[in-house]
Design a protein around this motif. Structure first.
Motif: not given
Lengths: 320, 348
Positions: A292-320
């Protein structure tokens, strides 16, 4: 029980349960900072726990008291090799990282149980290990009044190794060129690539660090808490480590704090019945508290948890 | 090669490769793969009882797979199917035990309760995703554990501390005496009709309605849908809620059909997670889900015959399923190979 006694009872227990979470959570921090989602932490812990138990059972006669530590190292290596599957599929083959993580969990549970049944004549559970991680008093430090009995008496060495590992992890991530590169790959891989950082290589390293640390976490859990290996040995610890990582905002020290807190909640749900006040709280609340605490934390009720921006995106050279 | 073809070729190749790897693992571990697969085959289709039980296993897989696939079409990853299934199971059994009504009211009410419970469980991550931009994967994983512990506490509460509830009233049961007769008293139940109906309804929603069009549009490109005037936030919540309702129904299949009660669980049922595998194999389409659920459901059930008939641990099947998923997920590399292959042909 006096207040001090209660504290001296709770703190080592919380640290004891937190140690596997800290190791595994630290690993997930490294993978996710490199931009690869790691839902497979649970499976990697299973591989670590299985390896450690089997090694411990096989080698206890030869290595006696050293068995534990060698088993942890072996589990680390095996788990790291296993994590290559995640790396190959999600980095090189650009597979969906979450699907791959789920597949890792399936594979780890299936494979370890298959091997347990193969190795132990069809039993679904290994025998108990004889060489286990034991409590001890840290010399000198445990004699300090007040602090001594709380932090240094009846403790597990692994708890302190875990805290040390988290601190080293923080230094590596924030104070070394390697850490900067790893983080840059997770935030903006194209910029990192332009600066000459090998994105996919960094991601492989991130995943393998996670494999190694989750292996250690699983090995510690198996050799200190469960003492055997079956389908129920690792049931949610990997996901709880992921929760700790998010709650700790993808920072090794924050993750450690969260893991210790979760360890505290876990220990309360098992030993709480012998403590005043806590015994009146239905254990279900303690069980669900970390989630429950984790859900609250990630929802921003206990400070904002922000994931790394490129998380979950495979890197393809040359793609914008 | 067209997209449609690769969507069929990749899973089929993956299944074949998965079975080959399974055979290799059996051979390395000193088992005979032929005997192993024979035992698996017998376990699935060997006699009428096994066929009935296979269908029984496939039933919740269909609904769980649909739940994952439906959310996926809107670009949402619902890993929470497991938790939604657990609360649905409990809700269905609760209605089945507490009330005593004529069947025509009781059974639909129990099914509805399961669907609503699952929908509520999915509503939370849906709202958090839509309005706060919170990653639904993490929230649904956490909700799974909350579901597990909360239902366990409720079961104990409901049955005065014992580990299992009473059986549901017959009026809420999905049992079918006809299926029992023709399948040698297996636990096959009428739920299979509900599951197949759900497949049709979901196919219809996705392909033939405005709602389905909007949901898919949001999945393809959130921003484009927004500029086109669609209410993206509402669509995200709706998608999660429908997905959760399907998952809840999968739980009702277990509660009202297979078992007729609910017991305290030490861990997850696994059906929700297998639903992910089903959906991935079925390329997130309702028809694909039928294929995926049939394959994985029967493999899972048939595996139970492997230890006694061939001395092979049944977990081998989990390994095979995991490997199939790896291959499907790594479809990129297959597609690359297929493209190269077909290009070469064209040059010739």
């Amino acid at each position: 029980m006096s207040f001090l006694e209660i504290i001296a009872f709770i703190v080592p227990n919380a640290l004891f349960y937190a140690a596997p979470l800290i190791f595994t959570g630290l690993g997930t921090v490294f993978t996710e900072r490199s931009g690869v989602t790691n839902i497979g932490a649970e499976g990697l812990m299973q591989i670590g726990a299985f390896t450690a138990i089997v090694f411990n059972l096989a080698m206890a006669d030869v290595l006696s008291s050293m068995t534990l530590w060698v088993a942890i190292l072996v589990a680390m290596v095996v788990s790291m090799i296993f994590s290559l599957l995640l790396a190959v599929a999600s980095v090189t083959f650009r597979a969906d990282q979450i699907v791959t993580g789920v597949a890792i969990n399936f594979l780890a549970l299936g494979l370890t149980l298959f091997l347990v049944k193969k190795l132990f004549d069809g039993h679904g559970q290994t025998p108990m290990i004889q060489e286990r991680i034991l409590r001890f008093d840290i010399p000198y430090l445990s004699e300090i009044p007040i602090i001594g009995p709380i932090f240094f008496e009846n403790v597990y060495l692994t708890s302190y190794l875990a805290i040390l590992a988290a601190i080293i992890g923080w230094i590596v991530l924030y104070k070394t060129p390697f850490g900067l590169r790893l983080r840059s790959v997770g935030e903006h891989p194209m910029a990192a690539d332009t600066m000459g950082i090998k994105v996919n290589r960094m991601r492989y390293i991130g995943v393998m660090i996670s494999g190694a640390l989750a292996g250690i976490g699983g090995a510690i859990y198996a050799q200190s808490i469960s003492l055997d290996y079956s389908h129920a040995t690792i049931s949610g610890q990997g996901f709880m480590a992921i929760a700790a990582m998010i709650f700790g905002k993808w920072n090794p020290l924050g993750m450690m704090g969260a893991a210790i807190f979760f360890g505290f909640a876990q220990s309360l749900s098992t030993v709480g019945s012998s403590l005043p006040i806590i015994e009146d709280i239905p254990s279900v609340y303690l069980f669900i508290l970390p989630y429950v605490l984790t859900i609250l934390a990630i929802a921003g009720f206990i400070g904002k948890s922000e994931a790394p921006k490129a998380l979950n995106i495979p890197y393809v050279k040359g793609n914008r | 090669m067209s997209n449609r073809m690769t969507n069929i070729v990749v899973p089929v190749l993956a299944v074949i490769l998965g079975l080959i790897v399974g055979a290799i693992i059996m051979a390395i571990s000193g088992y005979n793969p032929v005997v192993g697969y024979q035992a698996l085959w017998e376990g699935i289709l060997g006699d009428s009882y096994n066929i009935g039980e296979s269908v029984r296993t496939i039933t919740p897989y269909l609904l769980a797979g649909l739940a994952v696939a439906f959310a996926f079409r809107t670009g949402l990853f619902n890993i929470g199917v497991e938790g939604q299934l657990i609360v649905g199971w409990f809700a269905a059994v609760w209605i089945g035990v507490v009330f005593d009504l004529p069947m025509i009211v009781h059974l639909p009410l129990a099914l509805l309760a399961a669907a609503i419970a699952g929908a509520i469980w999915a509503f939370v991550p849906g709202v958090l995703k839509a309005y706060l931009g919170v990653n639904e994967v993490v929230v649904t994983i956490m909700m799974n554990y909350v579901a597990l512990h909360v239902t366990n506490a409720l079961i104990k509460n409901m049955s005065d501390g014992s580990d299992s509830t009473e059986r549901i009233h017959e009026s809420a049961s999905l049992k079918s005496s006809f299926f029992e007769q023709i399948t040698d008293i297996s636990r096959m139940h009428n739920g299979i009709f509900i599951a197949l109906l759900a497949v049709f309804v979901i196919w219809f929603i996705l392909q033939k309605t405005t709602l389905g069009y909007e949901l898919k549009a949001v999945g393809f490109n959130r921003h484009a849908s927004e500029y086109a005037g669609m209410n993206v936030k509402k669509n995200i919540v709706v998608s999660m809620v429908i997905s959760g309702a399907l998952a809840g129904l999968a739980g009702a299949m277990e509660g009202l059909g297979t078992f007729g009660y609910v017991a305290v669980k030490s861990g997850f049922t696994g059906i929700g997670f297998d639903g992910i595998a089903v959906s991935v194999l079925g390329a997130n389409s309702p028809l694909g889900v039928v294929f995926g659920a049939t394959l994985f459901g029967s493999l899972k059930y048939g595996a139970g015959n492997m230890p006694s008939a061939a001395g092979i641990p049944e977990e081998l099947v989990s390994v095979i399923i995991a490997i199939i998923i790896f291959f499907v997920a790594s479809g990129y590399i297959f597609k690359l190979l297929l493209e190269k292959f077909s290009k070469k042909k064209e040059v010739k």
